[in-house]
Design an enzyme around this catalytic site. Sequence first.
Site, short mmCIF file in Angstrom:
data_model
loop_
_atom_site.label_atom_id
_atom_site.label_comp_id
_atom_site.label_asym_id
_atom_site.label_seq_id
_atom_site.Cartn_x
_atom_site.Cartn_y
_atom_site.Cartn_z
N LYS A 1 6.64 -20.36 24.61
CA LYS A 1 7.62 -19.18 24.06
C LYS A 1 8.42 -19.34 25.66
O LYS A 1 7.80 -19.47 26.78
CB LYS A 1 6.72 -18.08 24.19
N ARG B 1 0.70 -1.32 -0.03
CA ARG B 1 -0.04 -0.01 -0.14
C ARG B 1 0.88 1.29 0.02
O ARG B 1 0.35 2.34 -0.31
CB ARG B 1 -0.82 -0.06 1.39
N LYS C 1 -1.18 -19.31 7.35
CA LYS C 1 -1.78 -19.50 8.58
C LYS C 1 -1.91 -17.83 9.24
O LYS C 1 -1.07 -17.02 8.83
CB LYS C 1 -1.15 -20.24 9.46
N HIS D 1 1.25 -26.34 13.32
CA HIS D 1 2.42 -27.06 13.32
C HIS D 1 2.41 -28.28 14.32
O HIS D 1 2.99 -29.43 13.70
CB HIS D 1 3.81 -26.12 14.05
#
Length: 490
Positions: A338, A49, A146, A238
């Site tokens: 994480k 954009r 995804k 995954h």
Amino acid sequence: MAGKVQTSCDLMVFGASGDLAQRKLFPALYQLDRAGLLASDSRILAIARAQASEQDVRAKLKAKLKELVKPEEFDDALATEFVQRVNYLRLEFTDTESYSQLNSWRADSNQLIVYMATPPAMYGVIARNLRDQSCCTERTRVVVEKPIGHDLESSKVINDELAEVYRESQLFRIDHYLGKETVQNLIALRFANNLFASQWDQNHISHVEITVAEAMGIEGRWGYFDKAGQLRDMIQNHLLQLLCLIAMDPPSDLSADSIRDEKVKVLKALKRVTPDLMEQSVVRGQYTGGTSDGKPVPGYLQEEGANKGSETETFVALKVEIDNWRWSGVPFYIRTGKRMPEKMSQIIIHFKPAPHYIFDSDQKHLANNKLIIRLQPDEGMALKILTKDQGLDKGMRLRQGPLELTFSETFDTERIPDAYERLLWEVMRGNQYLFVRRDEVEHAWRWVDQIIGNWHDSGEPPKRYAAGTWGPVASIAMITRDGRSWYEDA
Ligand code: BG6
């Protein structure tokens, strides 16, 4: 990459200035070029954009390549040549009329590939505009990333919008784990080695572990991640894909549909996690402050842009059961998080002990063979087997040692290609076997949705774990209750 047959392609990248395109797609295309896999007349149209000149876009792209590509793989002259293949078009994705400009760019003789590296909400809009301005044909291939939705219903909306314009055979839904060399190796390991084929079931395997751990935290992605959470971001795609590749029956051939049919059967056989099973089968965690790589790091709620009251999970551990003949009674313990101690992905197949044990009873705990499949780092495999300890004084004492296959040492591989290189290459060749079919996405959502629904109904917040640890203690308790433990390499 077998058979360097190049296909002349015109690749339109929507969302070209975004993180995915800049960090993954362009470096992968550069590497394909370096490997001689981009036909000399293949071209790339970067679409975004922002108002920018083609010269500026190329200069920025080259600078980014220099930053991301390993110094020994960066060739200045080649990078200059590569960016010359890139044209830039400023486009408002919702402005139908402006799509007609695409027709003057693309060459009919080249295979057209449309890569939507945009938020999924844009997929339908872009697809319709391309159709309305006659920018694509029956041969066009469309690549989407995804997340395909945030639940089953929203994924159906996105898939319906795409299906309005494209046939399933034109759609390449990316799960980048399928492009990882070692993940593909699961297919070779399982179906090229008869040794394992005969051992791959509930008669011989006691349980399976899958760990996908990341050391990093949210790294500026809080806005996206907080709406998703680890279950949607990692398990729905995954980890379930890894589980399918381990659990599926042998396909009759390597065609995309044969493989995907078998994966779907596994997804359909996943045992439902009803509310009464949640406590023993699901652990949901969120990291608090701790250390990573020896340095202090903030907790999830202290990350930049965080909503302090968020209950989004950054860790999930699950005990998954598959209701079919092959896997009856074999739990798959899977965990991902994480801010774990290290970045590491591995699959451990725990084989059952021999039916009758004749050695010293204090060594019985050694009795199970294990197959360790390291997806990252140090890609390779090790089969832990038992041998006699050497020496006169050792009697029949046992010792466990690995039959080791570290790919980088055993094979003379120059470098392992990044997942996106493999995936883009397969799109160019029109090979869908590493891409996810609509029904796979939907069955995965159906299963994940019930867990999210249970969390929602119970209102229980995630359990805390300190950054730099292996998740909440409840995840250790989950597997210990079954008399097992998460595998740790001694
Ligand atoms: C992405 C997730 O799909 O996979 C990220 O959105 C995650 O949250 C990443 O960090 C992990 O991929 P890899 O290849 O680094 O293991």
